[in-house]
Design an enzyme around this catalytic site. Structure first.
Site, PDB file in Angstrom:
ATOM      1  N   ASP A  60      63.168 -53.343 -18.643  1.00 26.98           N
ATOM      2  CA  ASP A  60      61.784 -53.615 -18.538  1.00 26.98           C
ATOM      3  C   ASP A  60      61.347 -54.553 -17.461  1.00 26.98           C
ATOM      4  OD1 ASP A  60      61.860 -52.305 -21.112  1.00 26.98           O
ATOM      5  OD2 ASP A  60      60.303 -53.368 -22.125  1.00 26.98           O
ATOM      6  N   GLU A 111      69.477 -58.891 -30.044  1.00 26.37           N
ATOM      7  CA  GLU A 111      69.128 -57.996 -28.932  1.00 26.37           C
ATOM      8  C   GLU A 111      69.942 -58.134 -27.713  1.00 26.37           C
ATOM      9  OE1 GLU A 111      65.176 -58.343 -28.329  1.00 26.37           O
ATOM     10  OE2 GLU A 111      64.922 -56.445 -26.943  1.00 26.37           O
TER      11      GLU A 111
HETATM   12  C1  GLC Z   1      62.930 -53.534 -24.927  1.00 24.98           C
HETATM   13  C2  GLC Z   1      63.855 -53.192 -23.943  1.00 24.98           C
HETATM   14  C3  GLC Z   1      64.032 -51.765 -23.964  1.00 24.98           C
HETATM   15  C4  GLC Z   1      63.967 -51.399 -25.463  1.00 24.98           C
HETATM   16  C5  GLC Z   1      63.132 -51.813 -26.555  1.00 24.98           C
HETATM   17  C6  GLC Z   1      63.513 -51.644 -27.825  1.00 24.98           C
HETATM   18  O1  GLC Z   1      61.756 -52.920 -24.649  1.00 24.98           O
HETATM   19  O2  GLC Z   1      63.783 -53.475 -22.589  1.00 24.98           O
HETATM   20  O3  GLC Z   1      65.134 -51.075 -23.065  1.00 24.98           O
HETATM   21  O4  GLC Z   1      64.196 -49.842 -25.864  1.00 24.98           O
HETATM   22  O5  GLC Z   1      63.072 -53.258 -26.135  1.00 24.98           O
HETATM   23  O6  GLC Z   1      64.647 -52.321 -28.193  1.00 24.98           O
END
Ligand code: GLC
Length: 439
Positions: free
Chosen positions: A173, A404
């Site tokens: 992102d 995460e």
């Molecule tokens: C964030 C990450 C993306 C992922 C999402 C849910 O937005 O950058 O890659 O899919 O979280 O985990």
């Protein structure tokens, strides 16, 4: 499997089971309360090892949100009551496109197409399982449709390389890769809809994108909406128009997996083979950068390679795109980072002033990336480095929990006791499960 691995495995399975919401799995409770596209691919792989029905249901419920144009949205809002997330389905208004399903509600953009190679993983886990083979035959054509979407709607010059028009589509992102394109966006604040972010009240704001970045995410969302999310006007108008190294490599990897599955199950792969040969060729020609010694992402609006070393640029080893010589450069780079006391693989160039080992995609370690790069290194015979990539992730999870993403500097890891972003994270659990079952 040693004692420590056994404990990790128990914990990882508990996390997936806990995040399973009767038909699909959330990436983590609270922060991401719906189903995410590429996350659910990894979830399915993890469940495949201990609950094949969940593994298949996970993919089936993701594809229940597929649009008529083939696009698999990046979020499926299975619950319309859950209001703690922004942008929610009512902000996306996916129904501006007549091919978006009314139920489940979805977002209007996509994410890296991992499902082809995930399906191959499930078939490798259970080569003789009849219910999986029957399921694979149905899912195969849906995944092919989703690849066709990329070639049909996201490749205006018919190069074999697909574009994205929103950073969220890349899966990375807030990578510094997007800074130049995002800076190009001039916001007319009178026209930008008012909105309230939810992420910064659920996670540490210093780990999240800044508010200037967020306004630009909303601007691009609105641009997509204006063009019904698949119109030609997107390529004509979007200041952010990117041929991403990661998404294109994943597309190539999944094309190959589908070709393999098609051969095994006697399904038509003619179209896939055509896409594959054009894409591989274009990728090698357009995205390799000799001076950087890695692949790059291409700014289609500015018409130049984006000159940063980052995880998407070393990633193509997973899709077996590099020549042997190029793969060696990538391996040398990772070994050097390891020798310099970084956990590998950091998501961004540690020597860049833009590197930030804490903030999201600007430097930390991402579990699912380690899983994929591990397999890429092995495919080129770099088993020693692959082992480090595996060990680094296992160690981080053991020390800091199933987060995460993680700090990439060893000197800092010594001083902290948890990872970053959401806790009890699904793709972290899945990567660990697969690492343990497939040492
Ligand atoms: C964030 C990450 C993306 C992922 C999402 C849910 O937005 O950058 O890659 O899919 O979280 O985990």
């Amino acid at each position: 499997m040693n004692g420590k691995e056994k404990d990790l495995l128990v914990k990882a399975k508990q996390i997936l089971s806990h995040n399973w919401k009767d038909g699909f799995t959330v990436p983590t409770n609270r922060l991401y309360p719906f189903q995410w596209n590429w996350d659910s691919g990894f979830v399915s792989m993890g469940f495949g090892h201990f609950n094949l029905d969940h593994a298949m249901n996970e993919l089936a419920s993701l594809f229940s949100g597929q649009w008529r144009n083939g696009m698999v949205p990046h979020i499926i809002f299975h619950s319309e009551k859950e209001k703690t997330y922004f942008p929610n389905y009512d902000f996306w208004k996916a129904n501006v496109n007549a091919g978006a399903p009314n139920k489940p509600k979805t977002s209007g953009i996509t994410q890296p197409p991992v499902h082809g190679f995930i399906l191959e993983q499930l078939l490798l886990q259970h080569p003789k399982e009849e219910k999986l083979i029957a399921f694979a035959k149905i899912l195969f054509s849906k995944i092919v449709d989703s690849h066709r979407f990329f070639y049909q709607y996201r490749d205006p010059n018919r190069e074999g390389l697909t574009f994205i028009f929103h950073p969220w589509e890349s899966g990375r992102d807030n990578s510094p890769l997007w800074d130049e394109s995002m800076d190009r966006i001039v916001i007319d604040y009178k026209k930008l809809p008012k909105y309230v972010r939810r992420d910064t009240s659920l996670a540490d704001p210093s780990e999240r994108p800044t508010s200037e970045q967020y306004d630009r995410y909303v601007y691009l969302l609105e641009l997509g909406k204006k063009h019904k999310y698949d119109g030609e006007g997107i390529a004509e108008e979007s200041p952010f128009l990117i041929q991403d190294s990661l998404i294109n490599a994943i597309l190539i990897k999944s094309n190959q997996s589908l070709i393999n599955i098609g051969k095994q199950l006697n399904l038509d792969t003619g179209e896939l083979k055509e896409w594959q040969s054009q894409s591989k060729k274009a990728y090698k020609q357009k995205l390799w950068n000799k001076e950087l010694g890695c692949f790059t992402t291409y700014d289609l609006r500015g018409e130049h390679q984006i000159l940063h070393k980052e995880i998407g640029g070393i990633f193509p080893i997973f899709a077996e795109i590099p020549t042997k010589r190029q793969a060696k450069k990538i391996n040398d780079y990772l070994v050097d980072l390891h020798n310099r006391k970084y956990y590998i693989c950091p998501s961004f160039d540690v020597d860049s002033p833009l590197f930030d080992s804490k903030r999201y995609w600007r430097g930390p370690i991402w579990p699912q990336m380690n899983w994929m790069i591990y397999h890429g290194l092995k495919a080129y015979g770099y088993d020693k480095t692959a082992k480090i990539v595996r060990k680094d992730l296992m160690e981080l999870v053991q020390k800091l929990g199933f987060y995460e993403y993680f700090e990439s500097q060893k000197s800092i890891v010594k001083t902290i006791n948890k990872g970053y972003g959401g806790d009890s994270f699904s793709w972290t659990a899945s990567s660990i499960i697969d690492f343990i079952y497939n040492p």
